[in-house]
Design a protein around this motif. Structure first.
Motif, mmCIF file in Angstrom:
data_model
loop_
_atom_site.group_PDB
_atom_site.id
_atom_site.type_symbol
_atom_site.label_atom_id
_atom_site.label_comp_id
_atom_site.label_asym_id
_atom_site.label_seq_id
_atom_site.Cartn_x
_atom_site.Cartn_y
_atom_site.Cartn_z
ATOM 1 N N ASP A 135 21.151 -22.557 65.163
ATOM 2 C CA ASP A 135 21.328 -21.151 65.530
ATOM 3 C C ASP A 135 22.722 -20.811 66.023
ATOM 4 O OD1 ASP A 135 21.164 -22.621 67.869
ATOM 5 O OD2 ASP A 135 19.922 -21.167 68.938
ATOM 6 N N ARG A 136 23.627 -21.786 66.085
ATOM 7 C CA ARG A 136 24.941 -21.536 66.703
ATOM 8 C C ARG A 136 26.038 -22.340 66.008
ATOM 9 N NH1 ARG A 136 23.038 -23.192 72.408
ATOM 10 N NH2 ARG A 136 21.092 -22.621 71.403
ATOM 11 N N GLY A 137 27.260 -22.177 66.484
ATOM 12 C CA GLY A 137 28.381 -22.937 65.954
ATOM 13 C C GLY A 137 29.091 -22.268 64.798
ATOM 14 N N ILE A 138 28.488 -21.238 64.217
ATOM 15 C CA ILE A 138 29.029 -20.512 63.072
ATOM 16 C C ILE A 138 28.975 -19.005 63.378
ATOM 17 C CG2 ILE A 138 28.621 -19.882 60.666
ATOM 18 C CD1 ILE A 138 29.626 -22.599 60.722
ATOM 19 N N VAL A 139 30.024 -18.291 62.997
ATOM 20 C CA VAL A 139 29.992 -16.824 63.084
ATOM 21 C C VAL A 139 29.469 -16.316 61.756
ATOM 22 C CG1 VAL A 139 31.312 -14.722 63.466
ATOM 23 C CG2 VAL A 139 31.934 -16.818 64.694
ATOM 24 N N ALA A 140 28.190 -15.972 61.728
ATOM 25 C CA ALA A 140 27.542 -15.485 60.507
ATOM 26 C C ALA A 140 26.348 -14.638 60.913
ATOM 27 C CB ALA A 140 27.084 -16.651 59.622
ATOM 28 N N ALA A 141 25.951 -13.741 60.035
ATOM 29 C CA ALA A 141 24.800 -12.881 60.319
ATOM 30 C C ALA A 141 23.571 -13.728 60.592
ATOM 31 C CB ALA A 141 24.548 -11.952 59.135
ATOM 32 N N GLY A 142 22.855 -13.374 61.648
ATOM 33 C CA GLY A 142 21.641 -14.074 62.016
ATOM 34 C C GLY A 142 21.834 -15.180 63.031
ATOM 35 N N LYS A 143 23.080 -15.607 63.249
ATOM 36 C CA LYS A 143 23.347 -16.650 64.239
ATOM 37 C C LYS A 143 23.446 -16.041 65.643
ATOM 38 C CE LYS A 143 23.836 -19.928 61.129
ATOM 39 N NZ LYS A 143 22.880 -21.054 61.009
ATOM 40 N N ARG A 144 23.316 -16.898 66.640
ATOM 41 C CA ARG A 144 23.505 -16.449 68.018
ATOM 42 C C ARG A 144 24.878 -15.823 68.185
ATOM 43 N NH1 ARG A 144 20.974 -19.438 72.884
ATOM 44 N NH2 ARG A 144 23.064 -19.185 73.728
ATOM 45 N N ALA A 145 24.928 -14.771 68.953
ATOM 46 C CA ALA A 145 26.207 -14.107 69.228
ATOM 47 C C ALA A 145 26.889 -14.799 70.400
ATOM 48 C CB ALA A 145 25.992 -12.631 69.501
ATOM 49 N N ASP A 146 27.230 -16.082 70.197
ATOM 50 C CA ASP A 146 28.035 -16.859 71.138
ATOM 51 C C ASP A 146 29.456 -16.830 70.597
ATOM 52 O OD1 ASP A 146 25.649 -17.404 72.391
ATOM 53 O OD2 ASP A 146 25.621 -19.532 71.913
ATOM 54 N N LEU A 147 30.323 -16.084 71.248
ATOM 55 C CA LEU A 147 31.632 -15.771 70.682
ATOM 56 C C LEU A 147 32.733 -15.846 71.737
ATOM 57 C CD1 LEU A 147 30.388 -12.638 68.725
ATOM 58 C CD2 LEU A 147 31.084 -14.796 67.660
ATOM 59 N N VAL A 148 33.938 -16.145 71.258
ATOM 60 C CA VAL A 148 35.107 -16.204 72.130
ATOM 61 C C VAL A 148 36.234 -15.420 71.482
ATOM 62 C CG1 VAL A 148 36.802 -17.707 73.241
ATOM 63 C CG2 VAL A 148 34.442 -18.486 72.990
ATOM 64 N N LEU A 149 36.848 -14.515 72.234
ATOM 65 C CA LEU A 149 37.976 -13.727 71.749
ATOM 66 C C LEU A 149 39.234 -14.156 72.501
ATOM 67 C CD1 LEU A 149 38.770 -11.376 69.830
ATOM 68 C CD2 LEU A 149 38.482 -9.838 71.801
ATOM 69 N N VAL A 150 40.243 -14.525 71.735
ATOM 70 C CA VAL A 150 41.482 -15.075 72.309
ATOM 71 C C VAL A 150 42.665 -14.224 71.887
ATOM 72 C CG1 VAL A 150 42.953 -17.125 72.460
ATOM 73 C CG2 VAL A 150 40.475 -17.388 72.154
ATOM 74 N N LYS A 151 43.577 -13.949 72.812
ATOM 75 C CA LYS A 151 44.802 -13.236 72.470
ATOM 76 C C LYS A 151 45.732 -14.194 71.723
ATOM 77 C CE LYS A 151 47.725 -9.850 72.346
ATOM 78 N NZ LYS A 151 48.361 -9.316 73.572
ATOM 79 N N GLY A 152 46.144 -13.791 70.524
ATOM 80 C CA GLY A 152 47.023 -14.634 69.733
ATOM 81 C C GLY A 152 46.287 -15.311 68.586
ATOM 82 N N ASN A 153 47.020 -16.100 67.847
ATOM 83 C CA ASN A 153 46.483 -16.794 66.679
ATOM 84 C C ASN A 153 46.186 -18.242 67.026
ATOM 85 O OD1 ASN A 153 45.954 -18.004 64.212
ATOM 86 N ND2 ASN A 153 47.493 -16.836 63.104
ATOM 87 N N VAL A 154 44.946 -18.527 67.363
ATOM 88 C CA VAL A 154 44.547 -19.877 67.752
ATOM 89 C C VAL A 154 44.649 -20.830 66.572
ATOM 90 C CG1 VAL A 154 42.704 -21.294 68.724
ATOM 91 C CG2 VAL A 154 42.993 -18.957 69.502
#
Length: 436
Positions: free
Chosen positions: A393-412
Motif C-alpha cells: 500500500d505504500r512506497g510508490i506515488v500512484a493512484a490507490g496507494k497511501r498518501a504518504d508523501l514528502v515535499l522538498v524545496k529543490g531538486n532532490v
C-alpha cells in the motif's frame, strides 16, 4: 480536511522521475486519487492547492531497520520523539526489528489515536507509521543480550531480558504462530558469535542452522517475510543458508568473498546495510555524525540529549573489523543486482544514531561511499523496501496507494542534500494528513 493537490512539481514516484506532475490525494480516504503530468484540469472543487514549482515530491521514506523500545534511555526518559522525529525527517514508516509486544502495542494505540484526533479536529499528525517483528527469535542467553545490558546491567533490565523468547527447533513453529497472532509484520532472526565485536568469539550462545531453518520455514508457511541479524561473513552465511529473505546488516569482519555474493544471488536475499550504526560500532566517520547531529538539532528534530548521543560512538569492534568492508560489500552486491534496502539500526539512546536523521546519513553514504546514484539511493528508501517487505500500500506515488508523501524545496533527484539543506523538507503527509 479533504482533497489536496500538489501541482507543477518534480515527482519521484519511488522509481521514476516525472516533470510538471500533479498529485491529488484525500485525507478522508488516506489515498492518492490521481497522478498526472502536464496541465491539469478538472481538479476537485474545494481542494487545497499547493504549488510544487521548484520542489520535489516523493513517497514517504521507509526506515527499514530501527527499534522503538526505550531500553537505551535512562529510566523515566521521555520517549515521545521515538516516532515523532522520524516523521519530521520525512520518514512515514518505521520498521522495528526487535521490541517487546507491549511497547509495540502501546505505539500502535498512540498512532491510531494520533490519526483519529487529527481527523476529528482537522489537525495534524505527529507520529510515523510502525511495522514490527515484535521480539526477534532470540535464544537462551543469545544476542542482543550483550548490547542491551552493556550500558546498564541493572537487575531490573536483566530480569526483563530473561523474559525474551528462548526459541528452539521444537518451538519455532509455535513462536511464529504466536507472533503472527500478535500482529508481527515479519520475523527477525538473531545470528551472532561476536567475532566482529570487542567481545570474545563464542562469548554468547549462537543459534544453529537447524534452528534458523525451522523458523524460516514456519514463517514462510505463515506468509511472513524473514530477515536476520549478522555482522560477520560466517554468520551471514548461516542466515542465507536458512532461506531468509534478507539480512538486517552487512558484515565488517572481512572484504566480501565471492562465495557470499554468489549465495546472495542464489537465494535472492536483500541486504539492509545499516552503515550508520556500523560507523558508530567502528568509531569512524565522526565528522559525518557531527554534521547530521547539527542539522537535526538546527531543524528542531532532536533535543539536546539526542544531539549529543548522535555524535558519540558505540566503539565496540574487533580490531580487525573495518567499515570499509561494509562499503565494499554494498558496492559488490549492487553491481551483482542484489537489492539494497535502506535502514540504520537507529534506537533512542543508542550512541551514534537517531531515528529519522540517521536515515539521511545512511542515504548519503550510499551515494558518497558506495557509488549509488541519487535515484538508486531514494529507491532504497521508498519503493524497494515496500516491495521486499510486502507493504503493497505504500512506497510508490500512484493512484490507490497511501498518501504518504514528502515535499522538498529543490531538486532532490540532482542533489540528495536538498532533503536536509536549505529549506529542506517543507511538507510531510501521512495518509493524506499533514504532519506537525
Amino acid at each position: 480536511m479533504g482533497p489536496t493537490v500538489v501541482h507543477s512539481t518534480l515527482l519521484f514516484d519511488g522509481q521514476t522521475v516525472h516533470e510538471n506532475a500533479t498529485v491529488v490525494f484525500d485525507s478522508n480516504t488516506g489515498k492518492i486519487t490521481s497522478v498526472s503530468t502536464g496541465s491539469s484540469n478538472n481538479l476537485p472543487s474545494g481542494a487545497t492547492a499547493i504549488d510544487g514549482s521548484a520542489h520535489t515530491l516523493l513517497p514517504g521514506l521507509i526506515e527499514s531497520h530501527a527499534h522503538v523500545h526505550g531500553l537505551h534511555l535512562s529510566p523515566g526518559a521521555d520517549q515521545f520523539d521515538i516516532l515523532r522525529s522520524p516523521l519530521r525527517s520525512g520518514v512515514t514508516t518505521v520498521c522495528d526489528m526487535h521490541s517487546d509486544p507491549a511497547t509495540v502495542n502501546k505505539w500502535r494505540e498512540e498512532i491510531a489515536a494520533d490519526l483519529a484526533k487529527a481527523k476529528s479536529s482537522n489537525g495534524t499528525v505527529s507520529l510515523s507509521d510502525l511495522k514490527s517483528s515484535l521480539y526477534g527469535a532470540t535464544i537462551e542467553g543469545g544476542w542482543p543480550k550483550p548490547i542491551v545490558l552493556g550500558h546498564d546491567p541493572s537487575d531490573e533490565l536483566k530480569a526483563f531480558v530473561s523474559t525474551w523468547p528462548k526459541v528452539t527447533v521444537e518451538s519455532a513453529a509455535e513462536f511464529v504462530k504466536d507472533h503472527k497472532a500478535q500482529g508481527a509484520d515479519y520475523i527477525k532472526l538473531m545470528q551472532e558469535n561476536c567475532c566482529s565485536l570487542a567481545l570474545p568469539t563464542g562469548e554468547i550462545p549462537v543459534a544453529t542452522l537447524d534452528l534458523q531453518t525451522a523458523v524460516v520455514e514456519a514463517a514462510h508457511a505463515a506468509g511472513l517475510p524473514v530477515v536476520g541479524h549478522a555482522l560477520s561473513v560466517d554468520m551471514t552465511e548461516v542466515i542465507l543458508q536458512a532461506g531468509a529473505d534478507g539480512l538486517t546488516h552487512t558484515f565488517i569482519d572481512q572484504p566480501p568473498p565471492q562465495s557470499i555474493i554468489d549465495l546472495y544471488k542464489q537465494t535472492g536475499a536483500f541486504v539492509i546495510p545499516t552503515l550508520t550504526v556500523l560507523s558508530s560500532l567502528t568509531a569512524e566517520l565522526q565528522e559525518t555524525r557531527e554534521k547530521f547531529a547539527e542539522i537535526a538539532s538546527r531543524r528542531k528534530i532532536v533535543d539536546g540529549f539526542t544531539k549529543q548521543n548522535m555524535v558519540e560512538t558505540i566503539s565496540m569492534k574487533d580490531p580487525a573489523a573495518k567499515l570499509e568492508y561494509a562499503f565494499q560489500t554494498v558496492v559488490k552486491l549492487k553491481q551483482e543486482g542484489i537489492d539494497v534496502v535502506a535502514g540504520t539500526d537507529a534506537v533512542a539512546g543508542l550512541k551514534g544514531t537517531a531515528i529519522g536523521p540517521s536515515l539521511w546519513m545512511e542515504l548519503e553514504l550510499y551515494v558518497e561511499k558506495c557509488g549509488m546514484s541519487i535515484l538508486e539511493a531514494l529507491n532504497c528508501a521508498t519503493a524497494l523496501p515496500a516491495k521486499r517487505f510486502g507493504f503493497g500500500d505504500r512506497g510508490i506515488v500512484a493512484a490507490g496507494k497511501r498518501a504518504d508523501l514528502v515535499l522538498v524545496k529543490g531538486n532532490v533527484t540532482e542533489s540528495l542534500q536538498a532533503l536536509w539543506e536549505g529549506e529542506g523538507i517543507v511538507g510531510v503527509w501521512k495518509e493524506g494528513i499533514r504532519a506537525a
